[in-house]
Design an enzyme around this catalytic site. Sequence first.
Site, PDB file in Angstrom:
ATOM      1  N   ASP A 618      26.342  45.835  38.073  1.00  0.00           N
ATOM      2  CA  ASP A 618      27.359  46.544  39.432  1.00  0.00           C
ATOM      3  C   ASP A 618      26.690  45.941  40.993  1.00  0.00           C
ATOM      4  O   ASP A 618      25.926  45.298  40.675  1.00  0.00           O
ATOM      5  CB  ASP A 618      26.204  47.524  39.304  1.00  0.00           C
ATOM      6  CG  ASP A 618      27.048  48.778  40.029  1.00  0.00           C
ATOM      7  OD1 ASP A 618      27.802  48.179  40.788  1.00  0.00           O
ATOM      8  OD2 ASP A 618      26.519  50.260  39.714  1.00  0.00           O
ATOM      9  N   GLU A 621      29.303  42.073  44.103  1.00  0.00           N
ATOM     10  CA  GLU A 621      30.435  41.606  45.738  1.00  0.00           C
ATOM     11  C   GLU A 621      29.074  40.683  46.606  1.00  0.00           C
ATOM     12  O   GLU A 621      29.913  39.961  46.347  1.00  0.00           O
ATOM     13  CB  GLU A 621      30.740  42.659  46.694  1.00  0.00           C
ATOM     14  CG  GLU A 621      31.520  43.406  46.106  1.00  0.00           C
ATOM     15  CD  GLU A 621      30.760  45.012  45.248  1.00  0.00           C
ATOM     16  OE1 GLU A 621      29.128  44.768  45.575  1.00  0.00           O
ATOM     17  OE2 GLU A 621      31.616  45.768  44.582  1.00  0.00           O
ATOM     18  N   ASP A 688      32.910  53.006  42.802  1.00  0.00           N
ATOM     19  CA  ASP A 688      33.070  53.860  43.354  1.00  0.00           C
ATOM     20  C   ASP A 688      34.136  54.704  44.035  1.00  0.00           C
ATOM     21  O   ASP A 688      33.481  55.044  45.246  1.00  0.00           O
ATOM     22  CB  ASP A 688      31.659  54.352  44.108  1.00  0.00           C
ATOM     23  CG  ASP A 688      29.899  53.614  42.986  1.00  0.00           C
ATOM     24  OD1 ASP A 688      30.280  53.595  42.056  1.00  0.00           O
ATOM     25  OD2 ASP A 688      29.084  53.171  44.163  1.00  0.00           O
TER      26      ASP A 688
END
Length: 899
Positions: A618, A621, A688
């Site tokens: 998770d 980026e 999300d």
Amino acid sequence: MRKKRITSFIIAAFLLPCAVLAPVTEIRAEESGAGTGESGEANKTDGLEEEIVTLEDAKETLASYEDEETQWQEIYIDSVEDLQNFSKDCWLDTWSFNKKVYLTADLDLTGSDFVSVPTFGGYFDGQGHTISGLSIRDAVSYTGLFCETQRSAVIVDLNVKGSVKPSGSQIIVGGIVGDNRGIILNCRFDGVVEGKDYVGGIAGLNEISGVLLNCVCSGKVTGAHYTGGIVGDNMGNVAGCTNDSDVNISGKEQEKAIEDINELSQYTADLLESGESGGQDEKEASLNSNTIDSGGIAGLSTGIIQLCTNNGSIGYEHVGYNAGGIVGRQSGYVYFCENKGLVCGRKDVGGIAGQTEPYVAIDLSKDIAYQLAENIDIMHDLAGRMLDDAGTESDAVYGRLSVIQDFADKALDDTAYLADQTVAWTDGMVSSANEAINRLDYVMDEAGKQNGMLDQTRDAAGNVKNAAMFPEDLMGLWQCKLRYRTQDEVLSVARQYQKEGIKIDQIVIDFFHWTLQGDWKFDKKYWPDPKAMVDELHAMGIKVIVSVWPSVDRKSENFGPMMERGLLIRTERGAAQTYDYQGDCVEIDPFNPETRKYIWEVCKKNYYDYGIDAFWLDNSEPDYGVYDFENYRYYNGPALSVSNMYPQMFSRAFYDEMAKEEGKNVVNLLRCAWAGSQKYGNVVWSGDVPSTFEAFADQIQCGLNMGLAGIPWWTTDIGGFMTDDVNDEDFRQLLIRWYQFAVYSPVLRMHGDRGPYNIPPLDERDWGGGYLHTGQPNELWSYGEDNYAIMKKYYDIRISMHDYIRSLYEEAHTNGSPLLRAMFYEFPEDEKCWELQDQYMFGNKYLIAPILHLNEWKRDVYLPAGKWKLTSTGEIFDGGCTISVDAPIDYMPVLEKQA
């Protein structure tokens, strides 16, 4: 003469308890001599669009209504009937011009059939009186006591009490006016305002010509996007306003806050007790699940906010983005403002501004580029004159002035060069734009050709044929939520699924099961025997995936060694910090092979050796606290040059080691990816995303585009990630529609952060596996028996398609075909298929038409050439036409292509 110049500056807001720096970078046009008035306000807006009305301009407008030479028509309102007639007259947008309207008594609209004033362009003086009992429930946008005010409008000294809550997903909603272009002065709203987007206690939208001055709002204001206690979206001028209302807070906090607001009076208490809570409160709370841009004064502002105070509570813990005490997100001016309220949210939360953005206005006219050169030229001439005057006076003075002139000569040359280069750059932009258009035409032509652009793109992305074969034992249901906090919670869910006769292929252990970010290990207090847990799950045929973040808290046992060895991201300036969610963190630098080796060794010891099957990578980026890419540097170079490769390098820290096992098909979960990432065992999910039908529709495009990019393994959070109330019927309808779609997608995965957030923490510590919140249950049976039956029905459909899904994964493995296919992928000769965005092919056999709107029970479906069988009835249709298909809640239109 209008002079233009290039500027870059920072506006500092010096506030009493707190301050915000608002970066503003722009190329602007400004009146010569414009500056700051004696009062300290930006009289000429100093960089924002010139059309913004200043307070001096507003005073002139107010003074114009005192002009005795103008023939004003005066209207007096002393009854509800008078107000109703006035509203009817205002249907014509010119009727109110040159009219002064005076409210001469307090009015109570309770029980009346009053309709909002459609448009107003005159002068409305409330004379301190109150209009109470306002109730707006119709499904209308652009609404309030006034729907819109025109640029010439003035509303002064008016108090309004009531409830503005139009049904449905309405936008531009305000307590006094929906869309304001005029001046609202010394007005007050007490009560409740609710809408979807652009929602404010005084105005939903304050246009560039609008001024909100000395206004007050108390009560509560609720919206999904651009929600403010005074105004939802401010493009104009807001000054001297006070917000006492609570903006986008959760249900329990709302009740407490209402009790604490003395100014709201018994009216609001009666309003809430009269049935406006209950089911309606659930609907209101559901809007909060995806809040973006919430502020005490404004949700979003590109205009001016000055001399304002917020006393209300903004947002609620763990949910919502861009929440600020004064403004949620701003790129304009904020100064001399004070926040006294509590501000909460998930990310980008600030006492004054949740998020600040640069304001950029570009004027490409050539005189801008040459303006600096002209001014330097003037300085050069002045220096020359001074040399002539001083030449006979003093050799020392003459010498110093000679140096100044030399500098001026050099500056003149440099600025002339800069001006020439700027003009050349501008011309180059135009040329580049034209070239881009030509290239786009070429791309569109090539896209549909056999062995054309798409095939070549797949090859360039690293030959998608090298994507591994997806494991058969992961093609069913994945179970996940935010978050299972203990191994007992995980095991109880798995055991219940077994009792229900539903096989889950994988269960996901989400974030903050660890002690600290960067420790990468279970908190033994709540996960005392991970290996025993994994062994029991494996015995049930369930694989286990665990969340790993790239952030390392300074308190982590790994921070010191990794910092010393240069294994973390470096900052070019300032403190070494890249992430600040639940800790002071720096993220790993996976470009460094030593970093990849380090984190694998830690994760192998603390997870993989227990039998953990896969990793949920998770925040890949990575998720920065501040997205200042110029400030970050990796092992391979500056972030501006190589950042897009970060998720791939992060994933390879795990893939490269896991793939060494013979016969191992690595499947890890990743939030983003770079071209070629399909080779590294990544299931990419869309992040999300909000729990809205709009976000659901976006997922269709996201999945299709990922497939076209050569990445066939893709998934999404069923129902969206964020919702505030799992009991809301609209959300449950969305969940079912999303679930039906996910059954016909590559990976069927339940996940989400489900409110209300009333589950107490397990631990009073501010670290470890027990202190952070958890959402409500998110298993198939968690949403009522009727919905459970529908999800079980579609689960059975998924299982029945196992062999077909396996064949699609084989195609992805051998020739790169995506599982989720745009209509034109299967039917490139059908021009209509190139236009469709709301239906797709699941492989070459099933045409899927998701239900993308609330309360949609029928939809049109386009059928390409051929014969198609509707799965609900077995009816056969000829293609080349559009049909209408019933879609009750337990059915999503699917048509099977006949051989």
